[in-house]
Design a protein around this motif. Structure first.
Motif, PDB file in Angstrom:
ATOM      1  N   LEU A  86      -0.476   2.632   5.185  1.00 53.76           N
ATOM      2  CA  LEU A  86       0.934   3.021   5.219  1.00 53.76           C
ATOM      3  C   LEU A  86       1.730   2.173   4.239  1.00 53.76           C
ATOM      4  CD1 LEU A  86       3.251   4.643   6.492  1.00 53.76           C
ATOM      5  CD2 LEU A  86       3.403   2.869   8.258  1.00 53.76           C
ATOM      6  N   GLU A  87       1.348   0.899   4.097  1.00 56.30           N
ATOM      7  CA  GLU A  87       2.059   0.012   3.177  1.00 56.30           C
ATOM      8  C   GLU A  87       2.059   0.537   1.751  1.00 56.30           C
ATOM      9  OE1 GLU A  87       0.592  -2.619   6.534  1.00 56.30           O
ATOM     10  OE2 GLU A  87      -0.029  -0.821   5.491  1.00 56.30           O
ATOM     11  N   SER A  88       0.898   1.000   1.292  1.00 55.22           N
ATOM     12  CA  SER A  88       0.822   1.487  -0.088  1.00 55.22           C
ATOM     13  C   SER A  88       1.644   2.750  -0.272  1.00 55.22           C
ATOM     14  CB  SER A  88      -0.631   1.724  -0.495  1.00 55.22           C
ATOM     15  OG  SER A  88      -1.200   2.796   0.241  1.00 55.22           O
ATOM     16  N   ARG A  89       1.702   3.604   0.759  1.00 58.42           N
ATOM     17  CA  ARG A  89       2.498   4.820   0.659  1.00 58.42           C
ATOM     18  C   ARG A  89       3.987   4.503   0.670  1.00 58.42           C
ATOM     19  NH1 ARG A  89      -0.231   8.636  -1.519  1.00 58.42           N
ATOM     20  NH2 ARG A  89       1.247  10.136  -0.686  1.00 58.42           N
ATOM     21  N   VAL A  90       4.386   3.556   1.491  1.00 62.90           N
ATOM     22  CA  VAL A  90       5.794   3.157   1.532  1.00 62.90           C
ATOM     23  C   VAL A  90       6.216   2.614   0.170  1.00 62.90           C
ATOM     24  CG1 VAL A  90       7.378   1.411   2.460  1.00 62.90           C
ATOM     25  CG2 VAL A  90       5.945   2.761   4.001  1.00 62.90           C
ATOM     26  N   GLN A  91       5.351   1.819  -0.438  1.00 71.80           N
ATOM     27  CA  GLN A  91       5.664   1.244  -1.741  1.00 71.80           C
ATOM     28  C   GLN A  91       5.951   2.339  -2.756  1.00 71.80           C
ATOM     29  OE1 GLN A  91       6.047  -1.975  -2.632  1.00 71.80           O
ATOM     30  NE2 GLN A  91       6.517  -1.386  -4.748  1.00 71.80           N
ATOM     31  N   ARG A  92       5.135   3.392  -2.744  1.00 71.11           N
ATOM     32  CA  ARG A  92       5.309   4.469  -3.719  1.00 71.11           C
ATOM     33  C   ARG A  92       6.420   5.432  -3.320  1.00 71.11           C
ATOM     34  NH1 ARG A  92       5.559   9.618  -3.768  1.00 71.11           N
ATOM     35  NH2 ARG A  92       3.678   9.919  -2.551  1.00 71.11           N
ATOM     36  N   MET A  93       6.394   5.891  -2.064  1.00 67.40           N
ATOM     37  CA  MET A  93       7.312   6.950  -1.643  1.00 67.40           C
ATOM     38  C   MET A  93       8.753   6.472  -1.547  1.00 67.40           C
ATOM     39  SD  MET A  93       5.213   8.995   1.384  1.00 67.40           S
ATOM     40  CE  MET A  93       5.288   7.571   2.492  1.00 67.40           C
ATOM     41  N   ILE A  94       8.947   5.336  -0.917  1.00 73.53           N
ATOM     42  CA  ILE A  94      10.298   4.894  -0.570  1.00 73.53           C
ATOM     43  C   ILE A  94      10.834   3.851  -1.544  1.00 73.53           C
ATOM     44  CG2 ILE A  94      11.691   3.760   1.203  1.00 73.53           C
ATOM     45  CD1 ILE A  94       9.872   5.054   3.295  1.00 73.53           C
TER      46      ILE A  94
END
Length: 244
Positions: A86-94
């Motif tokens: 989830l951390e890597s997705r948050v970094q990219r998405m948000i």
């Protein structure tokens, strides 16, 4: 991963994009987090605990290439079935893209939650990078719903009022309505793609490509309550205990 450790499954919608992106968030029970074990021989790094994993199906371009909805019709991208933190997705998405991420809790039994994760892992392993992305019939949304349908044993009923007319894109509510009203048919789509796309046609394509619809979850009887957006969740939990 410990067996039977999935506590919650959340359906996520990321927007704005040319077509909204769908993915699944698996949240693990406290004390049963995913452990990432260092693979470098002699490493003294401790295992990393992950409370959440994201299952995301994505188009893969050549190095330096960019995703494009129209190019996605013509075997220009591979498709990858990814499990990421989830951390890597948050970094990219948000953080990087500034997108909103809507969240819907899925009403599944404990067995279904764990089977859904197992089916996602199995699909990812089997597919590798051997399949091609298609904007309409093999995209982030259709593949997520195929995994869901496999897990819960869902089959759309033929000749019913709730039939998903555009079966390969079950969340394409706008396209389904266009087919139902006779505005679109397969011949019209083929002709549309055969034509040189001008600005007006491209706008039409971008507006009617299947996007996420809670209706598809409702139809399957698994739509739970709408949770706060991931953006709000992070703001009010100080990062949710994530490892950055």
């Amino acid at each position: 991963m410990l067996p039977n450790s999935v506590a919650e499954v959340i359906y996520q919608l990321e927007y704005p994009l040319p077509a909204s992106h769908a993915q699944l968030r698996f949240r693990f029970s406290p004390g049963s987090e995913v452990l990432l074990i260092p693979q470098i021989p002699g490493s003294h790094q401790s295992p990393v605990k992950l409370q959440d994993l994201i299952f995301s199906v994505e188009a893969v371009a050549v190095v330096g290439g960019n995703f494009d909805l129209v190019a996605g019709f013509f075997d220009n991208f591979a498709i990858a079935y990814r499990l990421v933190s989830l951390e890597s997705r948050v970094q990219r998405m948000i953080i990087e893209d500034g997108h909103q991420v809507q969240q819907i809790q899925l009403n599944l039994t404990p067995a279904q939650k764990n089977q859904l994760l197992l089916n996602a892992i199995t699909k990812s392993q089997q597919a590798g990078l051997t399949q091609m992305y298609n904007t309409l019939n093999r995209n982030c949304t259709t593949e997520v719903f195929r995994i869901i349908d496999q897990t819960i044993g869902y089959h759309s009923a033929p000749n019913s009022g709730s039939q998903e007319i555009f079966i390969n894109a079950p969340t394409g509510e706008q396209i389904s309505m266009l087919f139902a009203n006779g505005i679109l048919n397969q011949q019209a789509i083929n002709q549309f793609l055969a034509d040189s796309l001008d600005a007006t046609q491209l706008q039409f394509l971008q507006e009617h490509i299947p996007t996420i619809s809670p209706t598809a979850l409702q139809r399957r009887g698994i739509k739970g309550m709408e949770l706060p957006d991931l953006n709000y969740e992070l703001q009010n939990t100080g990062g949710g205990g994530m490892i950055w």
